[in-house]
Design a protein around this motif. Structure first.
Motif, PDB file in Angstrom:
ATOM      1  N   THR A 295      73.755  16.994  73.993  1.00 54.83           N
ATOM      2  CA  THR A 295      73.024  16.078  73.111  1.00 54.83           C
ATOM      3  C   THR A 295      72.093  15.152  73.888  1.00 54.83           C
ATOM      4  O   THR A 295      70.944  14.944  73.493  1.00 54.83           O
ATOM      5  CB  THR A 295      74.026  15.211  72.312  1.00 54.83           C
ATOM      6  N   ASP A 388      70.202  22.438  67.126  1.00 49.67           N
ATOM      7  CA  ASP A 388      71.550  22.304  67.686  1.00 49.67           C
ATOM      8  C   ASP A 388      72.446  23.391  67.108  1.00 49.67           C
ATOM      9  O   ASP A 388      72.274  23.808  65.967  1.00 49.67           O
ATOM     10  CB  ASP A 388      72.123  20.919  67.356  1.00 49.67           C
ATOM     11  N   GLU A 389      73.384  23.842  67.902  1.00 47.91           N
ATOM     12  CA  GLU A 389      74.302  24.913  67.477  1.00 47.91           C
ATOM     13  C   GLU A 389      73.495  26.098  66.944  1.00 47.91           C
ATOM     14  O   GLU A 389      73.727  26.602  65.848  1.00 47.91           O
ATOM     15  CB  GLU A 389      75.289  24.402  66.417  1.00 47.91           C
ATOM     16  N   GLY A 537      80.305  20.417  66.944  1.00 48.96           N
ATOM     17  CA  GLY A 537      79.592  19.218  67.342  1.00 48.96           C
ATOM     18  C   GLY A 537      80.272  17.872  67.223  1.00 48.96           C
ATOM     19  O   GLY A 537      79.907  16.953  67.929  1.00 48.96           O
TER      20      GLY A 537
HETATM   21 MG    MG Z   1      76.842  19.259  70.486  1.00 52.31          MG
END
Ligand code: MG
Ligand code: ADP
Length: 674
Positions: A295, A388-389, A537
């Motif tokens: 992150t 993200d992901e 996350g």
């Molecule tokens: Mg993450």
């Protein structure tokens, strides 16, 4: 209507079904187009026989019977029996937990029916318990032989789905071949239409669990569609100029981090700075195991973009994760004076204002879910998209994001390590940076495997420890075989005090979810009983215990992700895999692997090997959303074939567009199974 129009039209146009069924099908098959149903493959079979003298174990018996008499049960726990005649033979239909009124109405004496169900020989004759088919005698012929069983969704019956799919398969015209003849020959590939038809008519279980020629053909097509998309993305990005962006320190110079970056994080940022400083758009993946600190790398990259006058957007697969990023980044950006916005699927009331702010460049950093991709959302100066992901989105969605964002810089992040054999198929177009080492001071997570019969001992021990606890259950509502969050929460309420246990699941409103997560983060209660909405996350360093109930039913990648929620602080942490019997052989293997290793790469290689065993919850557990048909064996060979075929194809022909469209399904807007 031409063939392709047929495939891409809603199935409801061709089969008589209600709108309600249409909705269920759409959910179940990730789409309601004809092609979505044709590509919804059976996951099991049942065999039905009409031979009363020779039926086998595990076979269902289909008979035309005449009702003789009803027998009231002898005791409370005894079953209700209906005596029926099938030709010369007399047998019994047996019902437990019956509704006598209903049964008398359904089976009037002298009535003649076709019934089919699990049969067994007893001293008192043959019994069929809870026949799953009760219909008119003339339909008996349709209930013998091998029947395909499809993955279903609550409310949708196999009978219905199987009827719809078989009707479509029957009325499917021959689909013109899109792979060149010589290649079909060279690799002895089956024709596309034949493959589809064969897959929906399985003869035995091995047709379902092995790579049959028919399944291989579809797997190749899927990989082809993927390769084509990847090449299209790469080519389009190469043709675009993103402009040169260099760090000037206006924001990054003022950033105060609460920790020192790890060497791998620094290297990643160096790669990213290098990409941004080139006139070509960045197209990079950061791979780093759960908890490795991706992150912050994304955040610094976004600051570099923003200090150059551009906007940045961060896409997250779940609302919970989006909200968490929002909070983290707001905190980090406290003294920097930048405007950060959040956009979720559900907060429509403020949408107009948000759109305005993006258009006039007021919002510099936007965090959101799929909602950000809607047509009416436009940026004025977008310079970076962070996904993200990424493994939760898939190749097709990445292609869409990149197009929507006008081929600007893209940074994808993933914690699910891609096995070497899949790398090309998933990320063939990306440059990759890896974060190998985790921040210093982390202790390894201790994993144990415990049967649910020991739950009392477990909670007694949990009561004594100081840490907060995640308790994950696979479903929200009560189901026959799975423990749900509500039931488990009630049980835990009896052990801990009521204020110490709270529930979280995907059907709650974003505000409720947010409140619960934040309250948990502040340490206001001890146990969070949750569905897999917290799978990816979520970052709460005070929670050091993860209990995963029905661990035997989750895939390895998912277990690894869930376990990755703990071990984020400096305290010791624990993962407890709570299993319910019976556990399949593969299930046991998975649990042992989890206990033995925390190496994400190893686990994802093993995941691939153990896949296809069919006892994993949900249908998209591997995390490689875009690959459905080609993931369940080591498919490096198939990828090579797909590569070769891709070389012969025109990237912008009708055939390639057709191929990509076929595999382009609608996505689940939360990306999670709830
Ligand atoms: Mg993450
Ligand atoms: P992931 O790679 O799984 O997305 P996160 O970015 O959520 O991991 O980071 C996990 C945790 O580690 C966060 O609490 C974050 O603040 C912390 N963290 C990240 N980098 C470092 C570092 N260099 N030193 C110490 N803690 C760090």
């Amino acid at each position: 209507m031409n063939v392709r129009e047929f495939l891409f039209s809603p199935a409801i146009n061709f089969v008589k079904i209600s709108e309600h069924t249409d909705k269920l099908i759409k959910k179940c098959c990730s789409g309601n187009r004809v092609i979505d149903l044709l590509l919804h493959f059976p996951s099991s079979i049942v065999n039905r026989t009409a031979d009363i003298n020779n039926f086998q174990d595990k076979e269902k018996l289909t008979l035309v019977v005449k009702v003789l008499r009803h027998a009231a049960p002898a005791g409370r726990s005894a079953p209700y029996k209906i005596y029926v005649a099938a030709g010369e033979d007399e047998l019994q239909l047996v019902y437990f937990n019956y509704n006598a009124y209903y049964l008398r109405k359904t089976f009037p004496v002298d009535g003649v029916f076709c019934v089919s169900g699990d049969a067994r020989r007893t001293i008192g004759g043959i019994q069929i318990a809870h026949p799953d088919v009760v219909t008119q005698p003339s339909y008996a012929q349709y209930h013998v032989g091998t029947e395909a069983i499809y993955p279903l969704t609550t409310g949708l019956q196999n009978k219905t789905l199987s009827y719809v799919i078989s009707t479509l398969v029957k009325s499917m015209p021959t689909i013109p071949e899109h792979i060149p003849e010589d290649i079909l020959k060279k690799y002895s590939l089956m024709n596309f239409s034949d493959a589809i038809s064969a897959i929906h008519h399985p003869k035995n279980m091995s047709d379902i669990i092995t790579m049959t020629p028919a399944r291989k053909r579809i797997a190749i097509d899927e990989l082809l569609a993927n390769q084509i998309r990847l090449r299209q993305i790469r080519k389009a990005m190469e043709e675009h100029a993103s402009g040169i962006v260099t760090e000037n320190g206006r924001l990054t110079g003022k950033l105060k981090l609460p920790f020192k970056l790890t060497p791998d994080q620094i290297n990643c940022l160096a790669d990213i700075r290098h990409d941004l400083a080139s006139a070509k758009p960045m197209n990079r993946l950061i791979q780093g195991d759960v908890g490795s600190g991706k992150t912050i790398v994304a955040f610094v990259s976004m600051l570099i973009i923003i200090e150059n006058g551009f906007q940045a957007v961060l896409l997250a697969p779940t609302e919970i994760l989006a909200m968490q990023h929002y909070t983290t980044m707001k905190n980090l950006a406290n003294d920097l004076g930048i405007n950060i916005g959040i956009m979720l699927g559900s907060n429509r009331r403020i949408r107009a204002k948000q759109i305005e702010n993006l258009k006039n460049n007021t919002t510099q950093l936007l965090i959101g879910t799929h909602a950000v991709l809607e047509d009416n959302i436009e940026f004025s100066h977008l310079g970076l998209v962070v996904i993200d992901e990424q493994h939760r989105f898939g190749v097709m969605q990445r292609a869409r994001v990149i197009k929507k964002c006008h081929y600007t810089n893209v940074l994808a992040m993933s914690a699910t390590p891609i096995p070497r054999t899949l790398l090309l198929g998933c990320y063939g177009d990306l440059d990759v940076s890896t974060i190998k080492t985790k921040p210093a001071g982390r202790k390894p997570i201790e994993t144990s495997v415990i049967g649910v019969s020991k739950i009392k001992d477990l909670v007694t021990r949990l009561k004594e420890i100081d840490s907060q606890i995640y308790w994950v259950c696979p479903v929200i509502e009560e189901s026959e075989e799975l423990t749900d969050v509500t039931t488990r929460c009630e049980y835990l309420n009896g052990v801990f005090s009521a204020q110490e246990v709270k529930i979280l699941h995907g059907k709650m409103k974003p505000k409720e979810k947010d409140d619960i997560i934040n309250s948990f983060k502040r340490g206001e209660f001890k146990v969070l009983v949750s569905t897999t909405v917290i799978e990816v996350g979520v970052d709460i360093p005070n929670a050091n215990v993860m209990v995963i109930e029905h661990a035997e039913r989750f895939g390895l990648s998912q277990l690894h992700q869930l376990r990755g929620r703990v071990g984020r602080g400096t305290d010791s942490s624990y993962c407890i895999l709570l299993y319910h019997n019976p556990v399949s052989k593969v299930g046991r293997e998975r649990l042992n692997l989890m206990r033995e290793t925390t190496d994400g790469f190893l686990l994802s290689e093993e995941d691939l090997k153990l896949r296809g065993a069919g006892d994993i919850l949900g249908k998209e557990q591997s995390g490689f959303n875009s690959l459905r048909f080609s993931e369940f064996t080591d498919n490096s060979q198939l990828i090579e074939i797909a590569e070769e075929i891709t070389n012969t194809m025109d990237l912008h022909s009708e055939d390639t567009a057709f191929l990509c469209d076929m595999f382009n399904r609608i996505e689940n807007d939360t990306g999670v199974i709830v």
